[in-house]
Design a protein around this motif. Sequence first.
Motif, PDB file in Angstrom:
ATOM      1  N   MET A   1       1.031  -1.288   0.013  1.00 51.23           N
ATOM      2  CA  MET A   1      -0.121   0.178   0.015  1.00 51.23           C
ATOM      3  C   MET A   1       0.886   1.242   0.016  1.00 51.23           C
ATOM      4  O   MET A   1       2.192   1.196   0.817  1.00 51.23           O
ATOM      5  CB  MET A   1      -1.041  -0.129   1.340  1.00 51.23           C
TER       6      MET A   1
ATOM      7  N   GLU B   1      -2.112   6.234   0.772  1.00 53.98           N
ATOM      8  CA  GLU B   1      -3.227   5.451   1.203  1.00 53.98           C
ATOM      9  C   GLU B   1      -2.968   5.117   2.604  1.00 53.98           C
ATOM     10  O   GLU B   1      -4.169   4.907   3.258  1.00 53.98           O
ATOM     11  CB  GLU B   1      -3.403   4.053   0.381  1.00 53.98           C
ATOM     12  N   ARG B   2      -1.978   4.743   3.229  1.00 53.96           N
ATOM     13  CA  ARG B   2      -1.739   4.747   4.590  1.00 53.96           C
ATOM     14  C   ARG B   2      -2.084   5.743   5.366  1.00 53.96           C
ATOM     15  O   ARG B   2      -2.751   5.474   6.281  1.00 53.96           O
ATOM     16  CB  ARG B   2      -0.428   3.944   4.829  1.00 53.96           C
TER      17      ARG B   2
ATOM     18  N   LYS C   1      -4.200   8.202   4.469  1.00 54.82           N
ATOM     19  CA  LYS C   1      -5.599   8.407   4.436  1.00 54.82           C
ATOM     20  C   LYS C   1      -6.344   7.379   5.298  1.00 54.82           C
ATOM     21  O   LYS C   1      -7.158   7.764   5.899  1.00 54.82           O
ATOM     22  CB  LYS C   1      -6.025   8.258   2.824  1.00 54.82           C
ATOM     23  N   GLU C   2      -6.070   6.109   5.425  1.00 49.47           N
ATOM     24  CA  GLU C   2      -6.654   5.118   6.332  1.00 49.47           C
ATOM     25  C   GLU C   2      -6.414   5.689   7.770  1.00 49.47           C
ATOM     26  O   GLU C   2      -7.387   5.394   8.428  1.00 49.47           O
ATOM     27  CB  GLU C   2      -6.158   4.016   6.017  1.00 49.47           C
TER      28      GLU C   2
END
Length: 111
Positions: free
Chosen positions: A1, A5-6, A8-9
């Motif tokens: 990932m 994305e990390r 964002k999560e």
Amino acid sequence: MMQFERDKEQGNELYRQGLYSDAIRCYDRLIAAQPQNPVGHSNKAMALIKLGEHAQAIEVCQQGLQLAAAPQHAALRAKLLYRLELAQAAVAPLRIPVVEVDELPAGFDQS
């Protein structure tokens, strides 16, 4: 990932936990990593609204809307517009209805 994305999560998880200031730090990293991607702006705007930082949320929404003009961002643009409306409504002046009366109530100072 990817790191984007990390972040964002992680930001979304902090947001769900009500840790809005911490979430904003994650969303700031999104904006720094991909300044032309409106996702970070959209997420940051909602966290700012939750913190009551409506004026700043308006600015962030406007920045995000400038980036979300492409057709593939239509759904994100709709979110940003909604969040902009929320923030603007929160800073709008209170409107008090004016009611006309023929006579002043008893005891009202007429001077």
